[in-house]
Design a protein around this motif. Structure first.
Motif, PDB file in Angstrom:
ATOM      1  N   THR A  65      52.946  23.606  30.451  1.00 19.60           N
ATOM      2  CA  THR A  65      51.935  21.923  30.695  1.00 19.60           C
ATOM      3  C   THR A  65      52.169  22.051  32.125  1.00 19.60           C
ATOM      4  O   THR A  65      51.637  20.315  32.691  1.00 19.60           O
ATOM      5  N   SER A  66      52.869  21.820  33.389  1.00 18.33           N
ATOM      6  CA  SER A  66      52.778  21.562  34.607  1.00 18.33           C
ATOM      7  C   SER A  66      52.698  22.706  35.234  1.00 18.33           C
ATOM      8  O   SER A  66      53.640  23.730  35.034  1.00 18.33           O
ATOM      9  N   PRO A  67      52.569  22.813  36.815  1.00 23.20           N
ATOM     10  CA  PRO A  67      52.773  23.522  37.294  1.00 23.20           C
ATOM     11  C   PRO A  67      53.953  23.400  38.416  1.00 23.20           C
ATOM     12  O   PRO A  67      54.590  25.179  38.788  1.00 23.20           O
ATOM     13  N   VAL A  68      54.814  22.780  38.393  1.00 26.57           N
ATOM     14  CA  VAL A  68      56.422  22.883  38.484  1.00 26.57           C
ATOM     15  C   VAL A  68      57.161  21.628  38.180  1.00 26.57           C
ATOM     16  O   VAL A  68      56.538  20.847  37.655  1.00 26.57           O
ATOM     17  N   VAL A 128      55.692  32.317  38.649  1.00 27.86           N
ATOM     18  CA  VAL A 128      55.294  32.968  37.506  1.00 27.86           C
ATOM     19  C   VAL A 128      55.022  31.559  36.461  1.00 27.86           C
ATOM     20  O   VAL A 128      54.599  31.079  36.333  1.00 27.86           O
ATOM     21  N   ARG A 129      55.175  29.988  37.110  1.00 31.51           N
ATOM     22  CA  ARG A 129      55.604  28.850  36.188  1.00 31.51           C
ATOM     23  C   ARG A 129      54.195  28.228  36.342  1.00 31.51           C
ATOM     24  O   ARG A 129      53.337  27.988  35.679  1.00 31.51           O
ATOM     25  N   ILE A 130      53.745  28.711  37.993  1.00 30.10           N
ATOM     26  CA  ILE A 130      51.866  27.885  38.452  1.00 30.10           C
ATOM     27  C   ILE A 130      51.147  29.407  37.947  1.00 30.10           C
ATOM     28  O   ILE A 130      50.571  29.134  37.197  1.00 30.10           O
ATOM     29  N   LYS A 135      46.708  29.695  33.035  1.00 32.32           N
ATOM     30  CA  LYS A 135      46.679  30.295  32.245  1.00 32.32           C
ATOM     31  C   LYS A 135      46.170  29.551  31.065  1.00 32.32           C
ATOM     32  O   LYS A 135      44.966  29.938  30.711  1.00 32.32           O
ATOM     33  N   GLY A 136      46.462  28.183  30.855  1.00 34.38           N
ATOM     34  CA  GLY A 136      45.764  27.389  30.529  1.00 34.38           C
ATOM     35  C   GLY A 136      44.653  26.833  30.992  1.00 34.38           C
ATOM     36  O   GLY A 136      44.187  25.977  29.560  1.00 34.38           O
ATOM     37  N   ILE A 137      44.218  26.629  32.068  1.00 33.84           N
ATOM     38  CA  ILE A 137      43.194  25.629  32.577  1.00 33.84           C
ATOM     39  C   ILE A 137      42.622  26.847  33.542  1.00 33.84           C
ATOM     40  O   ILE A 137      41.828  26.565  34.513  1.00 33.84           O
ATOM     41  N   ILE A 138      42.045  28.298  32.141  1.00 33.02           N
ATOM     42  CA  ILE A 138      41.641  29.442  33.693  1.00 33.02           C
ATOM     43  C   ILE A 138      39.835  29.670  33.549  1.00 33.02           C
ATOM     44  O   ILE A 138      39.521  29.104  34.326  1.00 33.02           O
ATOM     45  N   PHE A 139      39.439  28.053  32.862  1.00 33.91           N
ATOM     46  CA  PHE A 139      38.154  28.271  32.825  1.00 33.91           C
ATOM     47  C   PHE A 139      38.473  26.464  33.460  1.00 33.91           C
ATOM     48  O   PHE A 139      36.561  26.157  34.084  1.00 33.91           O
TER      49      PHE A 139
END
Length: 235
Positions: A65-68, A128-130, A135-139
């Protein structure tokens, strides 16, 4: 000895021009995807992200849900030392390139890039978390509107001694030209600030210096800004 005669300039330029070919509108270049519509230009790096997820085996990973983790404060002593830091360094370099269309990860990429010399297991987990977040905002990407105004404005922020190792603040700022996102930075301050106010003023100074440079650049391009530029901060 006779001096060798140089070929005629027009002959040389015509020779090279005969090999030029119009490939049409740019759509893909070095992992950067560009699409066009009447509203403007849209930049993404979906394939670039997908390729790196596959490389690390995260194609089917759970989306973060968040990058960190907001509670995480990485240090050089976190976890155990990686036996081979090659993959870590490659991934950090790729994430730096991904900030071209995903400036929202600039701060956390700035953090993980500080451990390139001797990365540990928890630093790799942060990488890995980033990727799981991407992946969730790939587009997702950046849109440059054809109807945007040319008014420059900026935002800046200084975190509260976010680095637990040297206790230095990090300056972050971003610039908009109308509603188009044109520049951003996340960089650690060179000196340790005693108070948060001192760090805020340093961040303000750094942002103002960049704004002055942008004013000069836009003026050279025929876009003057006679009015004062609005600069937003968090307090």
């Amino acid at each position: 000895m006779r001096r060798k005669e140089l070929p005629d300039y027009h002959m040389v330029s015509g020779y090279f021009c005969s090999f030029l070919k119009d490939l049409g509108l740019l759509s893909y270049f070095l992992g950067l995807e560009i699409s066009y519509d009447p509203s403007g230009y849209f930049l993404t790096q979906a394939k670039y992200i997908s390729d790196h997820l596959a490389c690390v085996g995260l194609t089917n990973c759970k989306i973060a849900t968040s990058p960190v983790d907001p509670q995480t404060r990485l240090t050089s002593l976190d976890g155990y030392l990686l036996s081979d830091a090659t993959l870590y360094r490659q991934l950090v370099g790729s994430l730096v390139y991904l900030t071209v269309t995903h400036p929202d990860i600039a701060y956390v990429v700035h953090i993980v890039s500080q451990f390139m010399a001797a990365p540990c297991s928890l630093h790799y987990d942060a990488l890995v978390r980033i990727l799981c977040r991407l992946k969730g905002i790939i587009f997702h990407g950046i849109h440059y509107s054809t109807h945007s105004s040319l008014q420059l404005h900026a935002f800046f922020y200084a975190d509260l001694a976010g680095d637990p190792t040297d206790h230095r603040f990090t300056t972050e700022f971003c610039f908009f030209l109308g509603d188009s996102f044109i520049a951003w930075r996340s960089k650690k301050q060179t000196l340790i600030a005693r108070y948060s106010t001192q760090a805020e003023y340093r961040a303000l100074t750094d942002t103002t210096q960049e704004l002055v440079w942008f004013h000069w650049l836009l003026t050279d391009m025929g876009i003057p800004h006679p009015a004062a530029t609005i600069l937003y901060c968090d307090n």
